[in-house]
Design a protein around this motif. Structure first.
Motif, PDB file in Angstrom:
ATOM      1  N   SER A 140       0.825  -1.214   0.000  1.00 36.64           N
ATOM      2  CA  SER A 140       0.000   0.000   0.000  1.00 36.64           C
ATOM      3  C   SER A 140       0.859   1.263   0.000  1.00 36.64           C
ATOM      4  CB  SER A 140      -0.914   0.011   1.238  1.00 36.64           C
ATOM      5  OG  SER A 140      -0.132  -0.005   2.432  1.00 36.64           O
ATOM      6  N   MET A 141       2.173   1.102  -0.125  1.00 29.96           N
ATOM      7  CA  MET A 141       3.101   2.226  -0.088  1.00 29.96           C
ATOM      8  C   MET A 141       3.845   2.340  -1.418  1.00 29.96           C
ATOM      9  SD  MET A 141       2.785   3.463   3.042  1.00 29.96           S
ATOM     10  CE  MET A 141       4.302   4.310   3.515  1.00 29.96           C
ATOM     11  N   PHE A 142       4.563   3.439  -1.584  1.00 28.74           N
ATOM     12  CA  PHE A 142       5.370   3.680  -2.778  1.00 28.74           C
ATOM     13  C   PHE A 142       6.826   3.814  -2.369  1.00 28.74           C
ATOM     14  CE2 PHE A 142       1.157   5.480  -3.442  1.00 28.74           C
ATOM     15  CZ  PHE A 142       0.763   4.809  -4.597  1.00 28.74           C
ATOM     16  N   TYR A 143       7.680   3.026  -3.036  1.00 27.03           N
ATOM     17  CA  TYR A 143       9.084   2.945  -2.622  1.00 27.03           C
ATOM     18  C   TYR A 143       9.989   3.680  -3.611  1.00 27.03           C
ATOM     19  CZ  TYR A 143      13.651   0.984  -1.443  1.00 27.03           C
ATOM     20  OH  TYR A 143      14.964   0.832  -1.107  1.00 27.03           O
ATOM     21  N   CYS A 144      10.901   4.501  -3.077  1.00 24.14           N
ATOM     22  CA  CYS A 144      11.907   5.188  -3.875  1.00 24.14           C
ATOM     23  C   CYS A 144      13.259   4.532  -3.618  1.00 24.14           C
ATOM     24  CB  CYS A 144      11.972   6.682  -3.522  1.00 24.14           C
ATOM     25  SG  CYS A 144      13.275   7.577  -4.409  1.00 24.14           S
ATOM     26  N   LYS A 145      13.848   3.948  -4.671  1.00 23.23           N
ATOM     27  CA  LYS A 145      15.114   3.241  -4.489  1.00 23.23           C
ATOM     28  C   LYS A 145      16.283   4.195  -4.288  1.00 23.23           C
ATOM     29  CE  LYS A 145      16.142   2.751  -9.440  1.00 23.23           C
ATOM     30  NZ  LYS A 145      16.432   1.786 -10.542  1.00 23.23           N
ATOM     31  N   LYS A 146      16.131   5.442  -4.728  1.00 25.41           N
ATOM     32  CA  LYS A 146      17.214   6.412  -4.543  1.00 25.41           C
ATOM     33  C   LYS A 146      17.225   6.932  -3.113  1.00 25.41           C
ATOM     34  CE  LYS A 146      19.199  10.676  -6.374  1.00 25.41           C
ATOM     35  NZ  LYS A 146      19.106  11.739  -7.420  1.00 25.41           N
ATOM     36  N   CYS A 147      16.042   7.303  -2.607  1.00 26.64           N
ATOM     37  CA  CYS A 147      15.949   7.813  -1.229  1.00 26.64           C
ATOM     38  C   CYS A 147      15.891   6.689  -0.201  1.00 26.64           C
ATOM     39  CB  CYS A 147      14.709   8.689  -1.080  1.00 26.64           C
ATOM     40  SG  CYS A 147      14.682  10.137  -2.151  1.00 26.64           S
ATOM     41  N   VAL A 148      15.694   5.435  -0.700  1.00 25.97           N
ATOM     42  CA  VAL A 148      15.546   4.247   0.168  1.00 25.97           C
ATOM     43  C   VAL A 148      14.471   4.522   1.219  1.00 25.97           C
ATOM     44  CG1 VAL A 148      16.816   2.449   1.395  1.00 25.97           C
ATOM     45  CG2 VAL A 148      18.046   4.010  -0.123  1.00 25.97           C
ATOM     46  N   THR A 149      13.318   4.970   0.740  1.00 27.41           N
ATOM     47  CA  THR A 149      12.239   5.383   1.640  1.00 27.41           C
ATOM     48  C   THR A 149      10.897   4.973   1.047  1.00 27.41           C
ATOM     49  OG1 THR A 149      13.538   7.316   2.310  1.00 27.41           O
ATOM     50  CG2 THR A 149      11.196   7.343   2.853  1.00 27.41           C
ATOM     51  N   HIS A 150       9.951   4.613   1.933  1.00 27.05           N
ATOM     52  CA  HIS A 150       8.571   4.360   1.528  1.00 27.05           C
ATOM     53  C   HIS A 150       7.741   5.612   1.771  1.00 27.05           C
ATOM     54  CE1 HIS A 150       9.777   0.100   1.691  1.00 27.05           C
ATOM     55  NE2 HIS A 150       8.740  -0.121   0.897  1.00 27.05           N
ATOM     56  N   TYR A 151       6.839   5.905   0.835  1.00 30.44           N
ATOM     57  CA  TYR A 151       5.956   7.059   0.960  1.00 30.44           C
ATOM     58  C   TYR A 151       4.509   6.608   0.791  1.00 30.44           C
ATOM     59  CZ  TYR A 151      10.228   9.767   0.143  1.00 30.44           C
ATOM     60  OH  TYR A 151      11.485  10.291   0.238  1.00 30.44           O
ATOM     61  N   SER A 152       3.617   7.345   1.413  1.00 25.64           N
ATOM     62  CA  SER A 152       2.192   7.047   1.263  1.00 25.64           C
ATOM     63  C   SER A 152       1.575   7.842   0.122  1.00 25.64           C
ATOM     64  CB  SER A 152       1.450   7.374   2.569  1.00 25.64           C
ATOM     65  OG  SER A 152       1.629   8.749   2.921  1.00 25.64           O
ATOM     66  N   THR A 153       2.277   8.869  -0.357  1.00 24.37           N
ATOM     67  CA  THR A 153       1.782   9.698  -1.453  1.00 24.37           C
ATOM     68  C   THR A 153       2.864   9.855  -2.519  1.00 24.37           C
ATOM     69  OG1 THR A 153       2.499  11.739  -0.363  1.00 24.37           O
ATOM     70  CG2 THR A 153       0.248  10.989   0.075  1.00 24.37           C
ATOM     71  N   PHE A 154       2.465  10.395  -3.652  1.00 22.28           N
ATOM     72  CA  PHE A 154       3.422  10.621  -4.738  1.00 22.28           C
ATOM     73  C   PHE A 154       3.048  11.903  -5.471  1.00 22.28           C
ATOM     74  CE2 PHE A 154       0.024   7.963  -6.455  1.00 22.28           C
ATOM     75  CZ  PHE A 154      -0.342   8.652  -7.603  1.00 22.28           C
ATOM     76  N   VAL A 155       3.948  12.343  -6.341  1.00 22.55           N
ATOM     77  CA  VAL A 155       3.712  13.509  -7.192  1.00 22.55           C
ATOM     78  C   VAL A 155       3.588  13.008  -8.633  1.00 22.55           C
ATOM     79  CG1 VAL A 155       4.628  15.707  -8.024  1.00 22.55           C
ATOM     80  CG2 VAL A 155       5.025  15.005  -5.645  1.00 22.55           C
ATOM     81  N   THR A 156       2.586  13.480  -9.351  1.00 25.10           N
ATOM     82  CA  THR A 156       2.419  13.097 -10.755  1.00 25.10           C
ATOM     83  C   THR A 156       3.272  13.991 -11.641  1.00 25.10           C
ATOM     84  OG1 THR A 156       0.141  12.380 -10.351  1.00 25.10           O
ATOM     85  CG2 THR A 156       0.765  12.797 -12.635  1.00 25.10           C
ATOM     86  N   ARG A 157       4.089  13.374 -12.484  1.00 26.80           N
ATOM     87  CA  ARG A 157       4.952  14.128 -13.396  1.00 26.80           C
ATOM     88  C   ARG A 157       4.820  13.565 -14.808  1.00 26.80           C
ATOM     89  NH1 ARG A 157       8.550  17.575 -11.080  1.00 26.80           N
ATOM     90  NH2 ARG A 157       8.846  17.416  -8.828  1.00 26.80           N
ATOM     91  N   TYR A 158       5.081  14.429 -15.778  1.00 20.97           N
ATOM     92  CA  TYR A 158       5.021  14.014 -17.175  1.00 20.97           C
ATOM     93  C   TYR A 158       6.211  13.132 -17.557  1.00 20.97           C
ATOM     94  CZ  TYR A 158       1.411  17.531 -18.218  1.00 20.97           C
ATOM     95  OH  TYR A 158       0.249  18.265 -18.264  1.00 20.97           O
ATOM     96  N   SER A 159       5.928  12.160 -18.404  1.00 23.38           N
ATOM     97  CA  SER A 159       6.960  11.376 -19.088  1.00 23.38           C
ATOM     98  C   SER A 159       6.345  10.937 -20.417  1.00 23.38           C
ATOM     99  CB  SER A 159       7.382  10.158 -18.264  1.00 23.38           C
ATOM    100  OG  SER A 159       8.285   9.353 -18.982  1.00 23.38           O
ATOM    101  N   ILE A 160       6.478  11.793 -21.425  1.00 22.03           N
ATOM    102  CA  ILE A 160       5.773  11.609 -22.693  1.00 22.03           C
ATOM    103  C   ILE A 160       6.743  11.108 -23.757  1.00 22.03           C
ATOM    104  CG2 ILE A 160       4.356  12.730 -24.448  1.00 22.03           C
ATOM    105  CD1 ILE A 160       3.702  14.893 -22.360  1.00 22.03           C
ATOM    106  N   GLN A 161       6.336  10.035 -24.428  1.00 22.82           N
ATOM    107  CA  GLN A 161       7.149   9.474 -25.509  1.00 22.82           C
ATOM    108  C   GLN A 161       6.755  10.120 -26.825  1.00 22.82           C
ATOM    109  OE1 GLN A 161       9.495   7.168 -25.020  1.00 22.82           O
ATOM    110  NE2 GLN A 161       9.110   6.701 -22.887  1.00 22.82           N
TER     111      GLN A 161
END
Length: 443
Positions: free
Chosen positions: A214-235
């Motif tokens: 139920s969490m979101f993991y960042c491998k760079k920060c080595v941290t779990h978060y309950s929320t995230f930020v939506t960002r563009y990644s357009i091909q």
């Protein structure tokens, strides 16, 4: 045991026999000339950064430029050995180091892979300190940064695209063998909607997050978060008069063009019941529009079919700058590509067949599509300026159109009927023949 290399903070004026050896990233590269001398090439100036954040200016004098100009690229990490040292007494100082370094004929350059050295070099000082400095301080402000907000703030679009960076057409970008930064021009012909147009980003580092329960993991920060930020990644599928490729457009430049943040567009799209396998219609505003791109070519695996990822770090859509760029590099419209736009549109529907076969990964954790696949080439005496970008059945049409046989095409055949995107280099007659064969088969 002596260190394998020297740190920038230890660079000094002696002893004379000392052979300096530093491992650094080139965070800024430019050319300069103090005198109007058409007989000599402008000097190459570098600001380099080491693993401890030390920075120093390095100079390649005009007499030595021919030895090193093809060996140094901004953003790469190098081992530099056997440089001379002098006092940093120039009128304007890109760094505050007491000394600066000069390349010699005997200087050796070795490209290395080292992620421990930061991409950027910042020196933060209170704003009041900058305001209180006088002309006698002679310190450059806001000019020694590689990418990001400070870099954009210090350079106008004209300087970025018309003066500073090296231009390469798309075909040349795809031949690059080391991580590099260039500018190019092209028209967006398609949005590759089989790949997500946005991603869940870490609010601290912007890296893509992985769902972990139920969490979101960042491998760079080595941290779990309950929320995230939506960002563009357009091909974006971008084409010019030489070739086509997939470019990845990230959040800042996408937001600047679309005039809406990714999280707002995502919220609106979901509220309208948008299909998760497609993209919002607002993103189609990129299609059929010509841009100038500042791109970073990142090499991943030279043994793979598509060994690179091309990401956009700055986007220009101002008509006057685009016109100046085309005039400077004598870029002309190629009518043949426009003539073939109908075929290009018809056959891109087959791109779903590639989805499960080829993909590469970007640093942000977002899957990105493979750029252009096999290239069938005609004899060298044919007009290479005639380009056709088509989605074709590789096994069937490479032979039928009298081009190279499938065994000579670069790439893999993942099924008996593999549809791939092919840039056909040939004369007008050969290109028309291929188009005729495809239309007849389709009918």
């Amino acid at each position: 045991m002596a260190s394998r290399y020297d740190l920038i903070c230890n660079v000094n004026g002696g002893p004379e026999h000392k052979i300096w050896r530093i491992k650094v990233r080139v965070i800024r590269l430019w050319r300069s000339s103090y005198f109007k001398d058409n007989n000599n090439k402008p000097m190459i100036e570098l600001v380099v950064l080491d693993e401890q954040g030390g920075r120093i200016q390095c100079t390649v004098k005009s007499i030595h430029v021919y030895l090193f100009e093809n060996s140094i690229n901004e953003g790469n990490v190098y081992m530099l050995e056997n440089l001379s040292v002098a006092l940093n007494s120039g009128k304007y100082k890109p760094t505050m180091h007491e000394f600066r370094m000069f390349f010699k004929r005997e200087t050796r350059i070795t490209l290395v892979e080292d992620s421990s050295i930061p991409l950027y070099g910042f020196s933060f000082v209170p704003f009041v300190e900058i305001l209180n400095e006088t002309k006698d301080d002679r310190r450059l402000v806001g000019e020694v940064l590689n990418l990001g907000l400070s870099d954009h703030a210090s350079l106008t679009l004209e300087e970025e695209f018309l003066e500073r960076e090296v231009y390469k057409p798309i075909a040349d970008l795809k031949e690059v063998t080391q991580n590099s930064i260039f500018v190019t021009i092209g028209t967006v012909k398609d949005i590759e909607s089989e790949y997500n147009w946005c991603y869940r980003a870490c609010k601290k580092c912007s890296l893509g997050l992985k769902l972990d329960g139920s969490m979101f993991y960042c491998k760079k920060c080595v941290t779990h978060y309950s929320t995230f930020v939506t960002r563009y990644s357009i091909q974006l599928r971008v084409v010019d008069e030489t070739d086509s490729a997939s470019f990845i457009l990230f959040d800042k430049e996408a937001s600047n063009f679309l005039k809406i943040p990714a999280y707002e567009l995502r919220t609106s799209y979901i509220a309208k019941g948008g299909d998760k396998n497609r993209h919002p219609e607002e993103i189609d505003s990129f299609k059929d529009k010509k841009f100038l791109f500042k791109v970073q070519v990142k090499i991943q695996d030279m043994e793979s079919i598509v060994p690179y990822v091309i990401s956009i770090s700055r986007l220009c859509f101002e008509d006057n700058i685009i016109a100046s760029f085309e005039k400077k590099y004598q870029i002309e419209e190629v009518a043949l590509i426009q003539d073939n736009s109908e075929l290009f549109s018809q056959f891109t529907e087959s791109s779903d067949l590639l989805k499960d076969n080829l993909s590469v990964s970007c640093d942000n954790g977002v899957d990105t599509p493979s750029p252009l696949l096999p290239t069938g080439k005609t004899a060298s005496n044919m007009d290479s300026s005639v380009i056709k970008v088509l989605d074709v059945d590789l096994a069937e049409y490479c032979g039928n159109a009298s081009f190279d046989t499938p065994s000579k095409c670069k790439g893999e055949m993942h099924s008996e009927q593999t549809i791939v995107r092919v840039a056909v280099h040939g004369d007008e007659q050969s290109a028309k023949k291929l188009r005729k064969v495809i239309k007849e088969e389709k009918n």
